[in-house]
Each structure stands twice: as structure tokens, then as C-alpha cells.
Motif scaffolding. Structure first.
Motif, PDB file in Angstrom:
ATOM      1  N   LYS A 207       0.514  -1.378   0.010  1.00 53.31           N
ATOM      2  CA  LYS A 207       0.202  -0.064   0.422  1.00 53.31           C
ATOM      3  C   LYS A 207       0.983   1.597   0.340  1.00 53.31           C
ATOM      4  N   ASN A 225     -10.669 -11.354   2.663  1.00 50.64           N
ATOM      5  CA  ASN A 225     -10.043 -10.731   4.106  1.00 50.64           C
ATOM      6  C   ASN A 225      -8.861  -9.857   3.396  1.00 50.64           C
ATOM      7  N   VAL A 226      -8.384 -10.051   3.150  1.00 50.65           N
ATOM      8  CA  VAL A 226      -7.155  -9.499   1.925  1.00 50.65           C
ATOM      9  C   VAL A 226      -7.355  -9.052   1.249  1.00 50.65           C
ATOM     10  N   ARG A 228     -10.545  -7.498  -0.210  1.00 54.08           N
ATOM     11  CA  ARG A 228     -11.140  -6.555   0.648  1.00 54.08           C
ATOM     12  C   ARG A 228      -9.544  -5.825   0.535  1.00 54.08           C
ATOM     13  N   TYR A 229      -9.140  -6.052   2.056  1.00 54.50           N
ATOM     14  CA  TYR A 229      -7.766  -4.556   2.421  1.00 54.50           C
ATOM     15  C   TYR A 229      -8.024  -4.045   1.490  1.00 54.50           C
ATOM     16  N   ALA A 231      -8.357  -3.976  -2.264  1.00 50.65           N
ATOM     17  CA  ALA A 231      -8.852  -3.625  -3.381  1.00 50.65           C
ATOM     18  C   ALA A 231      -9.636  -2.302  -3.376  1.00 50.65           C
ATOM     19  N   ASP A 232      -9.468  -1.783  -4.550  1.00 51.32           N
ATOM     20  CA  ASP A 232     -10.791  -0.225  -5.381  1.00 51.32           C
ATOM     21  C   ASP A 232     -11.792  -1.511  -5.037  1.00 51.32           C
ATOM     22  N   ASP A 247     -17.296  -2.863  -5.100  1.00 51.21           N
ATOM     23  CA  ASP A 247     -16.113  -2.479  -4.171  1.00 51.21           C
ATOM     24  C   ASP A 247     -15.886  -3.609  -3.241  1.00 51.21           C
ATOM     25  N   GLY A 248     -15.322  -3.970  -2.531  1.00 48.08           N
ATOM     26  CA  GLY A 248     -15.144  -4.433  -1.332  1.00 48.08           C
ATOM     27  C   GLY A 248     -15.848  -4.438  -0.231  1.00 48.08           C
ATOM     28  N   ASP A 249     -16.109  -3.854   0.171  1.00 47.03           N
ATOM     29  CA  ASP A 249     -17.204  -3.560   1.515  1.00 47.03           C
ATOM     30  C   ASP A 249     -18.277  -3.756   1.504  1.00 47.03           C
TER      31      ASP A 249
END
Lengths: 341, 340, 319
Positions: A207, A225-226, A228-229, A231-232, A247-249
Motif C-alpha cells: 500500500k 479479507n486480504v 477486501r483490504y 482492492a478498490d 467495491d469490496g466493502d
């Protein structure tokens, strides 16, 4: 909807400028003596500058094949790949060589992907020599700079890869990828083999490098989870196709595609604050079919709890459902048609 | 104590020969497993978690137990005759492994491998064993068991192979099943299925489960109690909910923090532990975690803290707990100290 | 599986044809021919020699000779010896049984001893037994088989005042005599293979004994004997099978010298004499025999692979 229309329809926040990387309708079939394996079947991706697109999926989903197609380490059976506006598939050998400088890859097994007989200086400096960027003391200086950038010391210059732990070896792999000043780095399960405590370091490093150098990542991992953390935008793959993206979230908090839902509910629950109230989640059924004989219609229908008659015959197209969200599922066709009436 | 534990591991040391001299991969590990209970041993690479479990069954390749005791229902296993260990393996103590693809003999059918397990411990006619094998395969949820009993391992998927491993483990109704990273090599959807299978089998057969894993989420889902290991040492143990919610050892806390969850903020760096996991040969003096510890004290590099019993069933190895102790001679490593 | 076997057979036939043509041509390129060797020192005129050459067809271009020979061969006529004019087929069939007996027994003895030594060495890894067996294996691997034969002959003669009979006896007529004559040649021929098999068995058993599936078998509480002899050995035989094909080549090559040393009337002796005499038809026939034996063995080994390893037999996944 035509495939072109599908490909051009992307999250609106990301379409403001021409993407650095774009793949359209990638298809890759591998032929063996007995069968044809459809590893990738119509995948479209766009990676804007300075952004990260994540690919998640289980084994056999074709995510690593997409990585190789993106870098033209493999040639697709059909489809288009453009990098910074240039058609990669039509690029001449010399042009490709020049473009390769700008696209790099970091692999899963950090120790296995470094030559055990090479010292760090040579491992990291090799791309500099290959692309005739720097030699002699300029090369040493550049390697030292790269090592410091990834959190290693100049004292490591003359060590061999086996003298490093997995996390440090992966830093060397990243330094090597950075050597040619790339714009795009494909991370193929780049943190999957690392211990948790070290994985976080490498994620932070990636990052930080992104913000410092303006890198774009195609980030491939099986850990939701990785991804999601990192990626946009997250793309979920199943048997060679993207079944959902967004969007990951929101994707993981509110999955639309039944496969995404299955995937999310399958991840063991880890929320320390709720560790005593163990949720009894539904257990996924079945296992993915073989990519050499994918089921007809929607490839997920044999495992899908919501499968309908139509899913057996007709493959659903990837369609936009909400802001930045696209799903390939007949459930959402029906919803659209119903709301349109 | 209501009943004596099924398995009691006491101050276990496992030593491996290396070119640079013997190295203790496991150094003074103690824990218990009661009948029907699930205990997770969690740790990163080099923590000694797998080595400990293999040592229990006498399945270590080159290493050996150099000190300590392993009691199974009050029977000492360390130094037991190899024939006695063989009798216990597969009957009282069963084990499944990380990599189902390579854990089944590729040259024999699933049925043959089950029949072999059945007949290793009790006289049984081949035919009856065959029928029992089909029954077991059905029980572990393998589709079409009558046909699959004649299949070879390569004809099954990874998840199906792991189901077969579970069936083999269940042949003699073991009192304890040791599962060494049983789902690490599997995809998440298949992992969920195998974890569910283990839960069901445990409930139905009333066996204890010793789960060896690196994955805290699996621990959270499966275990009653957890033993956290680092570089060959137990650093914390206690009930899962407590340890995960309020870890007392700085390593456990840092480890939990560094796991990405759906709630991890994307715009901030992940909490990470500096440095790398030491191999057993390079374990530092003093507290083995001190070079990476965010709460390190001067004394941490000088002497290794003992495992403090914070209250019955809850322990942590850290000098921070020493504040609660009255002044006295520094306790020796490995001893258990009660905090007032 | 059948398609696989047929394809292998097809390759085998092609290999045999190529070998035959190669030997046919190469023999004629070697200086001197049967006629000049037979007639040397007899003072026969050049004309008479040419007439003899014409009779054997040696004055034709090589490709014409090849064509005529092939035309005969497809009818089962491999020509006649340039010396005693006997049909090659008869000459040859009389000698095949001895070589086959010798070769098969040498292979059997070598493989059986090799497996035994390999298993013992693997199971006792790191011990004195293991080291001794390995030294023993390397010694046999590095000493040529005729030297082993000579040493054995000398040893028996010196210590037991015994030496094998010099005239070959059919096993059906005089089994004891046959056994006495065959013992040393068989053992001497088998040692090289034994050493190679022992080494490979040891290393592949060690690999297998450290594998995950062996760990599973042990975790089931299966007796160590079964672990070693059923699971580990069977998995190791896959590697050993490959070696047996190569071993056959060594053994067949060895028969040429060993048969001469012990006066065994086999094809080895026949080919040896025929090469010296430039007796082309006999040489070519023997070559075809050896190549054929080799091809058949390799096909048999491939079939054995499939028998041992279900992954070859059944192809891929049924799930």
C-alpha cells in the motif's frame, strides 16, 4: 446486452480517465490430448492508474490464468488486452519488451521464485541488466535504493535468498519487481504463503509503495479479507468467469450473487468481540466442477441454492445492478425486468 | 478437577539433529485435553505446533522427544514400547493431516485403505470390513460410497480425499482425533464443509479434538480452549472466547490485530508485528518474542518469563504479569506461577 | 489402455526396422568381407573370389542387397550363413534358448537380490549394515561382469577346487550339470543390475518412507512390516521398473563375453563369431533378435507400470 456494452459498463467512479490496463472478453482454452480446459471464459477488467483491482476465487477459478494473460505471459484464445492505450496482442516483439518494463509480477512462493545461487544484488539487479537500464556502480546504487524502499538494508546486498525468512524474501521479490519502475504490478497470491504477522507487513508495504509510486495493482488472492483490504474494486471469479464485481466493502457485506454469498459465509468467522456467540452459518454445498467440463447454462447452477429452470440452459451476462456493482445472475435480470414494467 | 484429562502433555521437549547441533523445536510445552473437548494449538511457522502433535503419536521422522511426559488416560507414552504406540495409533489416537492429496497411498483404492485401518486393530473378515468401509464413507458424506469405495485417491477431489481421511480416522472410534491443519490446503467453501464434518463427527462419536492450525478464525469457530505457541513455547492459553477477546500476552494480541477482518479500515495501515518469525535454531535468548514485542522491557532480553497462571485455566508467558507478583526470586522458565 | 499398448508396439516395430537397416548398412561399411576373410592365405584367384561374392550378392549396391534381404525377411527367410550355408533361422533358433535362460535368470537374480539389499539398506538407514550394503553395491556397479566372473571362477577353483563343467547340458537332460554351469554366469551377469536396483530401491524407499501417505499408514497403527513391504515397496517399484529396461541392455551386452568365457552355445557366441567373420546374415538376424527382445521388454515394463500405478491405468478424475 452485447458483450461490448457489458465491458464498457464499469464502476462510474473509475471511468473518469482512460484506464492504465484494460482487458476485454478474455478467453483462454488449454487443449490437452483428451479435453479442452476453459480456464478463462469472457473476462473483462479495467485497472485505473494508481488503483487496485482484486480477483478472488477458489482453485480452478482461472484467476492465475488471468494474471498471465494480463502480462501476455500467455496469449489469449480470443479477447483484447490494452496497456496504456496500446494493444498488447498486436505489439511487436521489441515493443513488447519495452512494455514489459512497465508491467511486473510478484509470485506466491517467495523463496521458490528466487534463484538460490543468486545474491540479492543480482536477483534484484537482473531486470536492470535485462532491460539495459543500469550497470556497474549505478546498478548497485539502484539496488540499494530499491532494498531500502522495501525495508531491507544495503547490508543484505551480497546475501543469498536462503538466508532470508519468507517475508524478507517476498520483499526481495517486490524490490525486483520495482527495479524497472513499472506502472502495473500483478500480485499473484503474493502474501498467501506468509505467516499472518508477516503478511500484514507486506500488505502495508504494498500500500505504501502504491501511494509513493502511483502503482496500479492486479491483486489476486483466495483470502477474501486480504483482497477486501487491498482492492478498490473486487472481482469474484467462478470457473473462469467473473460472477460479481464491485467495491469490496459492499460486495462482502451485501453479496448479491449466490456464489459470492456462499464464499462469504464460508469464511470462518473471526470477530474477537463476538467469539463466544458462534454463528451457525449455512455450509456450502458441492464442489466446483472441473473447468474441462463446466456445466451448461450458469456455471454455478449445480451448487446454487437459488437455481431456477432458466439457469440450467442460459448463461447469465454480467450486468450492472447498483452503483459500481455488476452481477452475472438471472435473479437480477428478473428483478430488472420486474422493476422496468 | 472434575475428571482427569484424557491427554496430559507435560514439559515436552522435542529435539531435531541439525548440522549445527541439536535444536529444540518444542521446548517445555504443557497442555491437557479432556474427553470430548476441542483444544486448538495455534501458532505461526516454526512454533512447534505440528511437531508436538506428531511427537505424541511417535510419528516424527528424524526428531525425538528428549524430555517431558505425555499421559493418555494415565498411561505414559514417552518411552513406551513402539508396539504399544502402534496399538494406540489409529485406535485411541487418530490423526488427519494438512494435505489430503498426498496423504493417501496413490496405489491402493479408498476401500483397501479403510479396510487396512479396520483390520489393523481387530480381527475382522474382509467382507465385513468392506461393508463397514462403505458405511464409514457414507457417514462422512462421500457421495455414492458403494462406487467410491473402489476409487483410487486421484479420482477424488481434495475435499473428498479429506473426507476419506476422516473416515479412516474414525474406523476404531478414537478417543482423540488430532487434526493437523486439516483445511489449510482446501478452498474456503470446502474448508467450511470439512470443519462442519469434524464438528458433527465429534458430536456423534464423543471424541476429543486436538486441532493444530495457524488460522485464528478456525480456532474461533471450532475450539473450546486454545494454546498459543511461539518459537517452540506456549505463550498463552485459556478458553477461546477469553483469549481472543482479551488476549493477555503481547504476542497473542499482536497476532490477532494483524489478521485482516471485514472490519479492518482500508485507509489505514494494518497493525503488523515487526521482524520475522524465528526458526527454532535462531530463537533469541530471554523471551523468544522480545525482539518483536511492542511492550518489551529490559529484562525480557535477559531472562525468559515463566508461564504465569493468571487464574485457573488461563495462563500467559510475559514479564508484564510479574507486577502482580510479590517480590521474590525470579522464577525459572517452564515453571507455572500463580498470580495473586 | 489397448490404444496405448498398440501405439507402443508400433513404435517398437519402427525402432526394429531402423536398427536392422542401420546394422545392415554399417556391417558392409566395415573393411573386409566374408569372402576375403574366408579365402585369405588360400591363394584363390580374384575371379573365384568375385564369383563367390556374386553368389552371396555382395557385388550388388548396398540398397539392392537390403531390398533383396527385406523381400526374403518378410517371407521368414533371413538368408543363409556365408560359412556353412545353413539357414540363419535354424542356426539361430538352436541358440536362442541358452541366451534366454541366461538373460532371464540373470535379470531375476539381479532384481530379487537388488530389491532385498535395497529394502534392508533403506530400513536400516544410517547404520553399519546400510553403509556396508552401499559399499558392496557400488563395488559391483563399478566392476565389469566378466571380471566378476573371473574372480568367481578363481575363487571356486582355489578354495573349493571346483570349476563348472565345460560342456553345455540341456536342463531337461542333466539339470545338475546345467545348474552347475549356469550358476556363475548368471550371478556374474546379474550383479551389475543387482547393484543398480539396490541403490535405486534404497533411495526411492527412503523417499517414500518419508512421504505423507506413509505417515498416514503409520497413523492407522499398521505394523511396520506392512508399511515397508506393502506400501513403501510398491510405490518404489515404479522407479525400479524403469531401471529394468536399462538393465536388460547391460545383461544382453554381457552375454556376448560371458557365453564365450563359459562355453555356452547362445546367441552371444554366435554374434561374436559372426561379426569377426563378417557373416552379415547372422549378424543382422542376431541384431533383430536383440532389438526385438528389448522392445518387448519395454512394452512389458510399460504394461507393468499400468498394473502397479492406477494413475496410469485410469487416466484422470471421475468426480
Amino acid at each position: 446486452m452485447s458483450p461490448d456494452a457489458v465491458a464498457s459498463m464499469s464502476p462510474d467512479a473509475m471511468t473518469s480517465e482512460a484506464p492504465l490496463f484494460e482487458a476485454r472478453d478474455l478467453v483462454k482454452r488449454f487443449r490437452s490430448r483428451r479435453s479442452v480446459v476453459q480456464a478463462v471464459n469472457g473476462v473483462s477488467l479495467r485497472i485505473p492508474r494508481g488503483r487496485t483491482v482484486g480477483l478472488v476465487g477458489e482453485s480452478g477459478s482461472g484467476k492465475s490464468t488471468v494474471a498471465r494473460l494480463a502480462l501476455r505471459l500467455l496469449d489469449p484464445t480470443s479477447g483484447q488486452v490494452t496497456f496504456d492505450g496500446e494493444d498488447l496482442l498486436r505489439a511487436s516483439r521489441g515493443r513488447m519488451q519495452a512494455l514489459r518494463r512497465r508491467m511486473q509480477i510478484v509470485f506466491q512462493d517467495p523463496l521458490g521464485s528466487l534463484n538460490p545461487r543468486m545474491r540479492v544484488l543480482d536477483a534484484v539487479g537482473e531486470p536492470l541488466a535485462v532491460h539495459r537500464i543500469a550497470k556497474g556502480s549505478a546498478r548497485v546504487d539502484r539496488v540499494v535504493e530499491l532494498l531500502e524502499r522495501v525495508g531491507l538494508r544495503s547490508g543484505d546486498l551480497y546475501k543469498f535468498s536462503h538466508q532470508f525468512s519468507g517475508g524478507q524474501a517476498q520483499r526481495i521479490g517486490i524490490a525486483r519487481a520495482l527495479a524497472t519502475d513499472p506502472d502495473l504490478i500483478v500480485c499473484d497470491e503474493a502474501v498467501s504463503a506468509l505467516d499472518v504477522s508477516v503478511q500484514a507487513q507486506v500488505l502495508n508495504l504494498l500500500k505504501r509503495l502504491q501511494s509513493e509510486l502511483g502503482l496500479s495493482y492486479l491483486f489476486i488472492a483466495h483470502d477474501l479479507n486480504v483482497v477486501r483490504y487491498m482492492a478498490d474494486e473486487v472481482c469474484v471469479m467462478y470457473l473462469g468467469e467473473i460472477v460479481e464485481r464491485g467495491d469490496g466493502d459492499t460486495l462482502f457485506a451485501d453479496p448479491r450473487h449466490p456464489y459470492t454469498e456462499m464464499l462469504v459465509s464460508a469464511v470462518p468467522e473471526f470477530a474477537p468481540e463476538r467469539a463466544d456467540g458462534r454463528a451457525r452459518r449455512s455450509v456450502p454445498r458441492g464442489e466446483p466442477a472441473s473447468p474441462s467440463s463446466p456445466p451448461p447454462g450458469c456455471r454455478f447452477h449445480p451448487r446454487c441454492p437459488k437455481a431456477m429452470e432458466r439457469c440450467r440452459e442460459e448463461a447469465p451476462a454480467l450486468r450492472g445492478v447498483a452503483d459500481g456493482r455488476a452481477v452475472a445472475c438471472h435473479l437480477f435480470d428478473a428483478g430488472r425486468e420486474a422493476s422496468a414494467r | 478437577m472434575p475428571s482427569p484429562p484424557l491427554l496430559e502433555v507435560n514439559d515436552l521437549y522435542v529435539r531435531f539433529p541439525t548440522p549445527a547441533g541439536p535444536v529444540n523445536a518444542v521446548a517445555g510445552v504443557s497442555f491437557t485435553v479432556s474427553a470430548g473437548e476441542t483444544v486448538a494449538v495455534v501458532g505461526e511457522s516454526g512454533s512447534g505446533k505440528s511437531v508436538s502433535s506428531l511427537a505424541l503419536l511417535g510419528l516424527l521422522g528424524s526428531g525425538n522427544i528428549s524430555a517431558g511426559s505425555v499421559l493418555l488416560r494415565d498411561e505414559e507414552l514417552v518411552g513406551a514400547a513402539p508396539e504399544r504406540l502402534r496399538q494406540l495409533r489409529g485406535s485411541e489416537l487418530a490423526m488427519i493431516f494438512q494435505n489430503p492429496m498426498s496423504s493417501l497411498d496413490p496405489l491402493f483404492t479408498i476401500g483397501d485403505q479403510l479396510v487396512e485401518a479396520l483390520r489393523a486393530h481387530r480381527p475382522m473378515a474382509r467382507r465385513a470390513a468392506r461393508a463397514r468401509a462403505v458405511e464409514l464413507l457414507r457417514e462422512v458424506g462421500l457421495p455414492d460410497p458403494e462406487r467410491r469405495v473402489r476409487a483410487y485417491p486421484h479420482e477424488l477431489s481434495g475435499g473428498q480425499q479429506q473426507r476419506v481421511m476422516v473416515a479412516i480416522a474414525l474406523t476404531c472410534e478414537p478417543a482423540l482425533l488430532i487434526a493437523d491443519e486439516p483445511t489449510t490446503a482446501l478452498d474456503v467453501t470446502v474448508e467450511a464443509q470439512i470443519l462442519e464434518l469434524l464438528r458433527t463427527m465429534q458430536r456423534e462419536h464423543g471424541m476429543a479434538l486436538l486441532l493444530i492450525t495457524h488460522d485464528m478464525a478456525v480456532v474461533a469457530e471450532m475450539a473450546d480452549r486454545v494454546v498459543v505457541m511461539y518459537a517452540g513455547r506456549v505463550v498463552e492459553q485459556g478458553p477461546v472466547a477469553e483469549v481472543l477477546r482479551s488476549p493477555r500476552n503481547p504476542y497473542t494480541r499482536a497476532l490477532i490485530d494483524s489478521i485482516p477482518t471485514p472490519a479492518t479500515p482500508r485507509d489505514q495501515p494494518m497493525p503488523a508485528i515487526a521482524g520475522s518469525v524465528p526458526t527454532p535454531a535462531e530463537a533469541p535468548a530471554g523471551c523468544r518474542f522480545h525482539p518483536r514485542c511492542p511492550s518489551v522491557l529490559d529484562r525480557c532480553s535477559e531472562a525468559e518469563p515463566p508461564l504465569y497462571e493468571l487464574r485457573p485455566g488461563r495462563a500467559s508467558r510475559c514479564w508484564l504479569h510479574d507486577g502482580a507478583l510479590r517480590a521474590g526470586p525470579a522464577p525459572a522458565a517452564g515453571e507455572v506461577h500463580h498470580v495473586a | 489402455m489397448i490404444g496405448y499398448t498398440l501405439r507402443r508396439l508400433g513404435y517398437g516395430v519402427v525402432v526394429m526396422c531402423l536398427v536392422t537397416i542401420f546394422v545392415f548398412v554399417i556391417m558392409r561399411l566395415v573393411p573386409g568381407d566374408a569372402v576375403s576373410l574366408q579365402l585369405q592365405d588360400t591363394g584363390v584367384s580374384k575371379e573365384a573370389a568375385d564369383a563367390l561374392r556374386a553368389e552371396f550378392g555382395l557385388d550388388d549396391p548396398v540398397w539392392v542387397q537390403l531390398w533383396e534381404w527385406l523381400a526374403g525377411a518378410v517371407r521368414g527367410d533371413l538368408g543363409a550363413s556365408f560359412y556353412n550355408k545353413e539357414p540363419v533361422v535354424d542356426l539361430f533358433l538352436a541358440r536362442v534358448p541358452v541366451t534366454v535362460q541366461l538373460g532371464l535368470l540373470a535379470m531375476l537374480v539381479g532384481t530379487a537380490l537388488g530389491l532385498t539389499v535395497g529394502i534392508i539398506a533403506a530400513v536400516t538407514r544410517g547404520s553399519v549394515t546400510d553403509s556396508a550394503l552401499r559399499v558392496f553395491a557400488v563395488a559391483f556397479l563399478s566392476v565389469p561382469n566378466f571380471v566378476v566372473a573371473l574372480l568367481l571362477l578363481t575363487a571356486f577353483a582355489l578354495w573349493f577346487a571346483w570349476s563348472p563343467p565345460l560342456v553345455y547340458a540341456e536342463p531337461t537332460e542333466d539339470f545338475i550339470g546345467w545348474a552347475q554351469q549356469m550358476a556363475i554366469p548368471v550371478f556374474a551377469l546379474g550383479t551389475g543390475g543387482m547393484a543398480a536396483v539396490a541403490r535405486l530401491t534404497r533411495s526411492s524407499m527412503l523417499e517414500s518412507l518419508g512421504s505423507d501417505y506413509i505417515r498416514t499408514v503409520r497413523a492407522k497403527g499398521v505394523r511396520e512390516r506392512t508399511v515397508v513391504l506393502k506400501h513403501s515397496l510398491r510405490n518404489s517399484t515404479i522407479a525400479v521398473l524403469t531401471l529394468l529396461g536399462l538393465e536388460l541392455a547391460t545383461v544382453l551386452g554381457g552375454t556376448v563375453i560371458i557365453e564365450r568365457m563359459f562355453g555356452l552355445p547362445g546367441t552371444g557366441q554366435l554374434i561374436y563369431q559372426a561379426v569377426l567373420d563378417r557373416d552379415y546374415p547372422v549378424v543382422v538376424a542376431c541384431t533383430i533378435f536383440y532389438a526385438g527382445l528389448f522392445v518387448i521388454t519395454i512394452i512389458l515394463i510399460d504394461l507393468l507400470y499400468a498394473l502397479v500405478d492406477p494413475r496410469i491405468r485410469t487416466g484422470k478424475a471421475l468426480s
